[in-house]
Write a protein that holds these residues in place. Structure first.
Motif, PDB file in Angstrom:
ATOM      1  N   GLN A  40      -2.349 -16.912   6.948  1.00 59.01           N
ATOM      2  CA  GLN A  40      -1.317 -16.189   6.206  1.00 59.01           C
ATOM      3  C   GLN A  40      -1.851 -14.797   5.866  1.00 59.01           C
ATOM      4  OE1 GLN A  40       1.706 -17.618   5.708  1.00 59.01           O
ATOM      5  NE2 GLN A  40       0.915 -19.428   6.740  1.00 59.01           N
ATOM      6  N   VAL A  41      -1.022 -13.777   6.035  1.00 58.28           N
ATOM      7  CA  VAL A  41      -1.454 -12.402   5.796  1.00 58.28           C
ATOM      8  C   VAL A  41      -0.442 -11.695   4.898  1.00 58.28           C
ATOM      9  CG1 VAL A  41      -1.980 -10.177   6.859  1.00 58.28           C
ATOM     10  CG2 VAL A  41      -2.563 -12.289   8.056  1.00 58.28           C
ATOM     11  N   ALA A  42      -0.952 -10.973   3.923  1.00 68.16           N
ATOM     12  CA  ALA A  42      -0.109 -10.122   3.072  1.00 68.16           C
ATOM     13  C   ALA A  42      -0.669  -8.707   3.138  1.00 68.16           C
ATOM     14  CB  ALA A  42      -0.115 -10.620   1.638  1.00 68.16           C
ATOM     15  N   THR A  43       0.187  -7.739   3.451  1.00 70.41           N
ATOM     16  CA  THR A  43      -0.241  -6.343   3.472  1.00 70.41           C
ATOM     17  C   THR A  43       0.098  -5.714   2.132  1.00 70.41           C
ATOM     18  OG1 THR A  43       1.844  -5.666   4.475  1.00 70.41           O
ATOM     19  CG2 THR A  43       0.004  -6.091   5.960  1.00 70.41           C
ATOM     20  N   VAL A  44      -0.800  -4.840   1.687  1.00 68.72           N
ATOM     21  CA  VAL A  44      -0.697  -4.250   0.356  1.00 68.72           C
ATOM     22  C   VAL A  44      -0.781  -2.734   0.481  1.00 68.72           C
ATOM     23  CG1 VAL A  44      -1.796  -4.138  -1.904  1.00 68.72           C
ATOM     24  CG2 VAL A  44      -1.805  -6.283  -0.631  1.00 68.72           C
ATOM     25  N   THR A  45       0.135  -2.030  -0.165  1.00 68.45           N
ATOM     26  CA  THR A  45       0.078  -0.570  -0.219  1.00 68.45           C
ATOM     27  C   THR A  45       0.324  -0.121  -1.652  1.00 68.45           C
ATOM     28  OG1 THR A  45       2.434  -0.358   0.291  1.00 68.45           O
ATOM     29  CG2 THR A  45       0.910  -0.280   2.158  1.00 68.45           C
ATOM     30  N   GLY A  46      -0.118   1.078  -1.958  1.00 68.46           N
ATOM     31  CA  GLY A  46       0.089   1.619  -3.297  1.00 68.46           C
ATOM     32  C   GLY A  46      -0.889   2.722  -3.597  1.00 68.46           C
ATOM     33  N   SER A  47      -1.177   2.894  -4.881  1.00 72.90           N
ATOM     34  CA  SER A  47      -2.101   3.940  -5.287  1.00 72.90           C
ATOM     35  C   SER A  47      -2.963   3.462  -6.447  1.00 72.90           C
ATOM     36  CB  SER A  47      -1.336   5.207  -5.680  1.00 72.90           C
ATOM     37  OG  SER A  47      -0.493   4.941  -6.775  1.00 72.90           O
ATOM     38  N   ALA A  92      -5.755   5.175  -9.436  1.00 73.58           N
ATOM     39  CA  ALA A  92      -6.343   6.362 -10.061  1.00 73.58           C
ATOM     40  C   ALA A  92      -6.756   6.041 -11.488  1.00 73.58           C
ATOM     41  CB  ALA A  92      -5.341   7.520 -10.068  1.00 73.58           C
ATOM     42  N   ARG A  93      -7.890   6.587 -11.867  1.00 75.72           N
ATOM     43  CA  ARG A  93      -8.382   6.464 -13.243  1.00 75.72           C
ATOM     44  C   ARG A  93      -8.429   5.026 -13.744  1.00 75.72           C
ATOM     45  NH1 ARG A  93      -4.976  11.297 -13.996  1.00 75.72           N
ATOM     46  NH2 ARG A  93      -6.384  13.058 -13.846  1.00 75.72           N
ATOM     47  N   GLY A  94      -8.838   4.117 -12.882  1.00 70.19           N
ATOM     48  CA  GLY A  94      -9.055   2.745 -13.307  1.00 70.19           C
ATOM     49  C   GLY A  94      -7.862   1.821 -13.284  1.00 70.19           C
ATOM     50  N   SER A  95      -6.727   2.286 -12.763  1.00 67.77           N
ATOM     51  CA  SER A  95      -5.576   1.391 -12.653  1.00 67.77           C
ATOM     52  C   SER A  95      -4.746   1.777 -11.435  1.00 67.77           C
ATOM     53  CB  SER A  95      -4.705   1.427 -13.917  1.00 67.77           C
ATOM     54  OG  SER A  95      -4.117   2.695 -14.066  1.00 67.77           O
ATOM     55  N   GLY A  96      -3.891   0.864 -11.024  1.00 64.15           N
ATOM     56  CA  GLY A  96      -3.068   1.146  -9.861  1.00 64.15           C
ATOM     57  C   GLY A  96      -1.887   0.214  -9.776  1.00 64.15           C
ATOM     58  N   SER A  97      -1.018   0.498  -8.813  1.00 64.51           N
ATOM     59  CA  SER A  97       0.157  -0.341  -8.600  1.00 64.51           C
ATOM     60  C   SER A  97       0.707  -0.072  -7.209  1.00 64.51           C
ATOM     61  CB  SER A  97       1.226  -0.062  -9.660  1.00 64.51           C
ATOM     62  OG  SER A  97       1.662   1.281  -9.555  1.00 64.51           O
ATOM     63  N   GLY A  98       1.587  -0.965  -6.784  1.00 66.26           N
ATOM     64  CA  GLY A  98       2.206  -0.798  -5.482  1.00 66.26           C
ATOM     65  C   GLY A  98       3.013  -2.019  -5.099  1.00 66.26           C
ATOM     66  N   THR A  99       3.180  -2.190  -3.800  1.00 72.03           N
ATOM     67  CA  THR A  99       3.980  -3.299  -3.287  1.00 72.03           C
ATOM     68  C   THR A  99       3.161  -4.093  -2.272  1.00 72.03           C
ATOM     69  OG1 THR A  99       4.918  -1.925  -1.536  1.00 72.03           O
ATOM     70  CG2 THR A  99       6.160  -2.069  -3.601  1.00 72.03           C
ATOM     71  N   ALA A 111       7.603 -11.084  -0.673  1.00 73.57           N
ATOM     72  CA  ALA A 111       7.252  -9.700  -0.992  1.00 73.57           C
ATOM     73  C   ALA A 111       7.272  -9.533  -2.501  1.00 73.57           C
ATOM     74  CB  ALA A 111       8.233  -8.738  -0.330  1.00 73.57           C
ATOM     75  N   GLY A 112       6.650  -8.453  -2.948  1.00 76.86           N
ATOM     76  CA  GLY A 112       6.649  -8.207  -4.386  1.00 76.86           C
ATOM     77  C   GLY A 112       5.882  -6.961  -4.761  1.00 76.86           C
ATOM     78  N   SER A 113       5.377  -6.970  -5.982  1.00 77.80           N
ATOM     79  CA  SER A 113       4.657  -5.817  -6.510  1.00 77.80           C
ATOM     80  C   SER A 113       3.298  -6.263  -7.021  1.00 77.80           C
ATOM     81  CB  SER A 113       5.452  -5.157  -7.635  1.00 77.80           C
ATOM     82  OG  SER A 113       5.638  -6.073  -8.698  1.00 77.80           O
ATOM     83  N   TRP A 114       2.416  -5.290  -7.267  1.00 76.54           N
ATOM     84  CA  TRP A 114       1.104  -5.580  -7.816  1.00 76.54           C
ATOM     85  C   TRP A 114       0.704  -4.475  -8.775  1.00 76.54           C
ATOM     86  CZ3 TRP A 114      -2.790  -2.030  -7.151  1.00 76.54           C
ATOM     87  CH2 TRP A 114      -2.623  -1.089  -6.123  1.00 76.54           C
ATOM     88  N   ARG A 115      -0.227  -4.814  -9.632  1.00 72.23           N
ATOM     89  CA  ARG A 115      -0.873  -3.827 -10.486  1.00 72.23           C
ATOM     90  C   ARG A 115      -2.316  -4.245 -10.626  1.00 72.23           C
ATOM     91  NH1 ARG A 115      -1.200  -5.585 -15.873  1.00 72.23           N
ATOM     92  NH2 ARG A 115      -0.004  -7.484 -16.222  1.00 72.23           N
ATOM     93  N   ALA A 116      -3.179  -3.275 -10.835  1.00 70.60           N
ATOM     94  CA  ALA A 116      -4.610  -3.562 -10.925  1.00 70.60           C
ATOM     95  C   ALA A 116      -5.230  -2.790 -12.073  1.00 70.60           C
ATOM     96  CB  ALA A 116      -5.296  -3.170  -9.622  1.00 70.60           C
ATOM     97  N   LEU A 117      -6.231  -3.381 -12.701  1.00 66.41           N
ATOM     98  CA  LEU A 117      -6.970  -2.746 -13.793  1.00 66.41           C
ATOM     99  C   LEU A 117      -8.454  -2.919 -13.551  1.00 66.41           C
ATOM    100  CD1 LEU A 117      -4.886  -4.039 -16.836  1.00 66.41           C
ATOM    101  CD2 LEU A 117      -4.867  -1.738 -15.864  1.00 66.41           C
TER     102      LEU A 117
END
Length: 128
Positions: free
Chosen positions: A94-101, A103-110, A119-125
């Motif tokens: 199973q493969v999921a592709t991730v794109t987004g941005s 910066a400064r210790g956090s990010g988000s995308g789809t 499909a969905g969204s993501w955020r990172a800290l």
């Protein structure tokens, strides 16, 4: 020196100071843009029958992304110097592709997965 001469001298000094400040700001911005570190990634499914939420850890080192800790899927990809994220999570074919941005210790995308039809969204800290 004439008043006009003082005005030109003052303007030249101001322009020089502004150039130095702009160069320092660019250096500081580049330092804060360094994406290296461990990130907690929070993933939300918006389409499909996949689990609604996932939480994973990734490591970014030199712009390269890999899995970190007890992560159920293998992460691979990169974060560009400008913070553009392009990676994939894989597990059991199973493969999921991730794109987004990032910066400064956090990010988000789809994210999207044709193999899982989700499909969905993501955020990172950044941690620590």
């Amino acid at each position: 020196m004439t008043p006009a001469g003082y005005t030109r001298l003052f303007a030249t000094v101001l322009m020089g100071a502004a150039s130095i400040n702009a160069a320092n700001a660019q250096e500081q911005l580049a330092a804060t843009q360094n994406p290296d570190g461990i990130y907690a990634v929070y993933i939300t499914t918006r389409q499909g029958d996949c689990d609604k939420n996932y939480n994973w850890m990734i490591s970014v080192s030199g712009g390269r992304v890999s899995s970190a800790g007890d992560t159920p899927m293998e992460a691979s990809g990169q974060v560009s110097k400008r913070g553009t994220v392009a990676l994939a999570f894989q597990r059991f074919g199973q493969v999921a592709t991730v794109t987004g941005s990032l910066a400064r210790g956090s990010g988000s995308g789809t994210w999207s997965s044709p193999t899982m039809q989700c499909a969905g969204s993501w955020r990172a800290l950044r941690q620590g």
